[in-house]
Scaffold this motif. Structure first.
Motif, PDB file in Angstrom:
ATOM      1  N   ASN A   1      43.837 -11.263   3.432  1.00  0.00           N
ATOM      2  CA  ASN A   1      42.411 -11.166   3.685  1.00  0.00           C
ATOM      3  C   ASN A   1      41.659 -11.021   2.369  1.00  0.00           C
ATOM      4  OD1 ASN A   1      43.389  -8.501   3.362  1.00  0.00           O
ATOM      5  ND2 ASN A   1      41.544  -7.689   4.289  1.00  0.00           N
ATOM      6  N   ILE A   2      40.344 -11.119   2.454  1.00  0.00           N
ATOM      7  CA  ILE A   2      39.482 -10.962   1.286  1.00  0.00           C
ATOM      8  C   ILE A   2      38.597  -9.753   1.545  1.00  0.00           C
ATOM      9  CG2 ILE A   2      37.672 -11.989  -0.114  1.00  0.00           C
ATOM     10  CD1 ILE A   2      38.889 -14.741   0.696  1.00  0.00           C
ATOM     11  N   GLU A   3      38.664  -8.784   0.649  1.00  0.00           N
ATOM     12  CA  GLU A   3      37.899  -7.547   0.790  1.00  0.00           C
ATOM     13  C   GLU A   3      36.722  -7.577  -0.170  1.00  0.00           C
ATOM     14  OE1 GLU A   3      40.672  -4.367   0.200  1.00  0.00           O
ATOM     15  OE2 GLU A   3      41.672  -4.753   2.103  1.00  0.00           O
ATOM     16  N   SER A   4      35.632  -8.175   0.283  1.00  0.00           N
ATOM     17  CA  SER A   4      34.454  -8.303  -0.556  1.00  0.00           C
ATOM     18  C   SER A   4      33.231  -8.549   0.312  1.00  0.00           C
ATOM     19  CB  SER A   4      34.661  -9.455  -1.542  1.00  0.00           C
ATOM     20  OG  SER A   4      33.612  -9.495  -2.482  1.00  0.00           O
ATOM     21  N   CYS A   5      32.086  -8.705  -0.326  1.00  0.00           N
ATOM     22  CA  CYS A   5      30.863  -9.010   0.410  1.00  0.00           C
ATOM     23  C   CYS A   5      30.980 -10.391   1.047  1.00  0.00           C
ATOM     24  CB  CYS A   5      29.653  -8.958  -0.523  1.00  0.00           C
ATOM     25  SG  CYS A   5      29.632 -10.257  -1.763  1.00  0.00           S
ATOM     26  N   SER A   6      30.166 -10.650   2.035  1.00  0.00           N
ATOM     27  CA  SER A   6      30.278 -11.906   2.783  1.00  0.00           C
ATOM     28  C   SER A   6      30.041 -13.122   1.899  1.00  0.00           C
ATOM     29  CB  SER A   6      29.331 -11.913   3.980  1.00  0.00           C
ATOM     30  OG  SER A   6      27.995 -11.792   3.552  1.00  0.00           O
ATOM     31  N   GLN A   7      29.149 -13.032   0.919  1.00  0.00           N
ATOM     32  CA  GLN A   7      28.874 -14.160   0.036  1.00  0.00           C
ATOM     33  C   GLN A   7      30.093 -14.473  -0.836  1.00  0.00           C
ATOM     34  OE1 GLN A   7      25.495 -13.598  -2.525  1.00  0.00           O
ATOM     35  NE2 GLN A   7      25.571 -15.671  -3.314  1.00  0.00           N
ATOM     36  N   CYS A   8      30.715 -13.465  -1.404  1.00  0.00           N
ATOM     37  CA  CYS A   8      31.904 -13.647  -2.235  1.00  0.00           C
ATOM     38  C   CYS A   8      33.058 -14.163  -1.381  1.00  0.00           C
ATOM     39  CB  CYS A   8      32.277 -12.337  -2.917  1.00  0.00           C
ATOM     40  SG  CYS A   8      33.693 -12.455  -4.003  1.00  0.00           S
ATOM     41  N   LYS A   9      33.216 -13.589  -0.205  1.00  0.00           N
ATOM     42  CA  LYS A   9      34.269 -14.015   0.713  1.00  0.00           C
ATOM     43  C   LYS A   9      34.097 -15.488   1.072  1.00  0.00           C
ATOM     44  CE  LYS A   9      36.404 -12.851   5.110  1.00  0.00           C
ATOM     45  NZ  LYS A   9      36.461 -11.931   6.228  1.00  0.00           N
ATOM     46  N   HIS A  10      32.883 -15.892   1.381  1.00  0.00           N
ATOM     47  CA  HIS A  10      32.598 -17.286   1.723  1.00  0.00           C
ATOM     48  C   HIS A  10      32.920 -18.211   0.545  1.00  0.00           C
ATOM     49  CE1 HIS A  10      30.713 -20.639   3.744  1.00  0.00           C
ATOM     50  NE2 HIS A  10      29.972 -20.852   2.666  1.00  0.00           N
ATOM     51  N   HIS A  11      32.548 -17.812  -0.665  1.00  0.00           N
ATOM     52  CA  HIS A  11      32.825 -18.604  -1.863  1.00  0.00           C
ATOM     53  C   HIS A  11      34.329 -18.801  -2.052  1.00  0.00           C
ATOM     54  CE1 HIS A  11      32.423 -20.228  -5.866  1.00  0.00           C
ATOM     55  NE2 HIS A  11      33.161 -19.246  -6.355  1.00  0.00           N
ATOM     56  N   LEU A  12      35.095 -17.724  -1.926  1.00  0.00           N
ATOM     57  CA  LEU A  12      36.549 -17.819  -2.083  1.00  0.00           C
ATOM     58  C   LEU A  12      37.174 -18.680  -0.989  1.00  0.00           C
ATOM     59  CD1 LEU A  12      37.310 -14.178  -3.195  1.00  0.00           C
ATOM     60  CD2 LEU A  12      37.692 -16.240  -4.545  1.00  0.00           C
ATOM     61  N   GLU A  13      36.686 -18.561   0.230  1.00  0.00           N
ATOM     62  CA  GLU A  13      37.210 -19.389   1.326  1.00  0.00           C
ATOM     63  C   GLU A  13      36.929 -20.866   1.070  1.00  0.00           C
ATOM     64  OE1 GLU A  13      35.384 -17.542   4.717  1.00  0.00           O
ATOM     65  OE2 GLU A  13      37.068 -16.144   4.971  1.00  0.00           O
ATOM     66  N   GLU A  14      35.771 -21.182   0.508  1.00  0.00           N
ATOM     67  CA  GLU A  14      35.458 -22.571   0.164  1.00  0.00           C
ATOM     68  C   GLU A  14      36.392 -23.112  -0.916  1.00  0.00           C
ATOM     69  OE1 GLU A  14      31.282 -22.462  -0.840  1.00  0.00           O
ATOM     70  OE2 GLU A  14      30.763 -23.262   1.142  1.00  0.00           O
ATOM     71  N   MET A  15      36.896 -22.227  -1.758  1.00  0.00           N
ATOM     72  CA  MET A  15      37.836 -22.627  -2.807  1.00  0.00           C
ATOM     73  C   MET A  15      39.261 -22.770  -2.267  1.00  0.00           C
ATOM     74  SD  MET A  15      36.351 -20.186  -5.847  1.00  0.00           S
ATOM     75  CE  MET A  15      37.736 -20.407  -6.926  1.00  0.00           C
ATOM     76  N   GLY A  16      39.486 -22.386  -0.998  1.00  0.00           N
ATOM     77  CA  GLY A  16      40.803 -22.532  -0.387  1.00  0.00           C
ATOM     78  C   GLY A  16      41.545 -21.240  -0.142  1.00  0.00           C
ATOM     79  N   PHE A  17      40.948 -20.107  -0.463  1.00  0.00           N
ATOM     80  CA  PHE A  17      41.599 -18.815  -0.271  1.00  0.00           C
ATOM     81  C   PHE A  17      41.387 -18.347   1.167  1.00  0.00           C
ATOM     82  CE2 PHE A  17      40.990 -19.186  -4.791  1.00  0.00           C
ATOM     83  CZ  PHE A  17      42.205 -18.751  -5.288  1.00  0.00           C
ATOM     84  N   ILE A  18      42.217 -18.887   2.049  1.00  0.00           N
ATOM     85  CA  ILE A  18      42.126 -18.634   3.486  1.00  0.00           C
ATOM     86  C   ILE A  18      43.387 -17.886   3.924  1.00  0.00           C
ATOM     87  CG2 ILE A  18      42.011 -19.759   5.738  1.00  0.00           C
ATOM     88  CD1 ILE A  18      40.532 -22.058   4.252  1.00  0.00           C
ATOM     89  N   PRO A  19      43.250 -16.874   4.777  1.00  0.00           N
ATOM     90  CA  PRO A  19      44.429 -16.127   5.230  1.00  0.00           C
ATOM     91  C   PRO A  19      45.547 -17.054   5.730  1.00  0.00           C
ATOM     92  CG  PRO A  19      42.461 -15.011   5.940  1.00  0.00           C
ATOM     93  CD  PRO A  19      42.011 -16.317   5.335  1.00  0.00           C
TER      94      PRO A  19
END
Length: 73
Positions: A18-36
């Motif tokens: 998982n990503i433990e951060s604010c929703s904007q940072c989490k969304h950015h990382l998910e767009e880069m491919g960091f998906i559970p």
């Protein structure tokens, strides 16, 4: 046991939990491919510099602060 990506040694393959951060940072990382569930290989790491990881057929450089928010197993 989940740990931050920033603590993983070079050559290790881990899976994003998982990503433990604010929703904007989490969304950015998910767009880069960091998906559970996605495997990540640490290609380069050092205590003060950026981390280089192989993910989804490419390589991405992450700052230590950003890598601390990505929890892996």
């Amino acid at each position: 046991m989940n740990r931050p990506l920033s603590s993983i040694k070079k050559g290790s393959v881990v899976y994003i939990q998982n990503i433990e951060s604010c929703s904007q940072c989490k969304h950015h990382l998910e767009e880069m491919g960091f998906i559970p569930g996605t495997p990540v290989e640490v290609c380069r790491c050092c205590n003060k510099g950026p981390l280089v990881v192989a993910i989804r057929g490419g390589k991405i450089m992450l700052g230590q602060e950003m890598a601390r928010h990505i929890m892996v197993k």
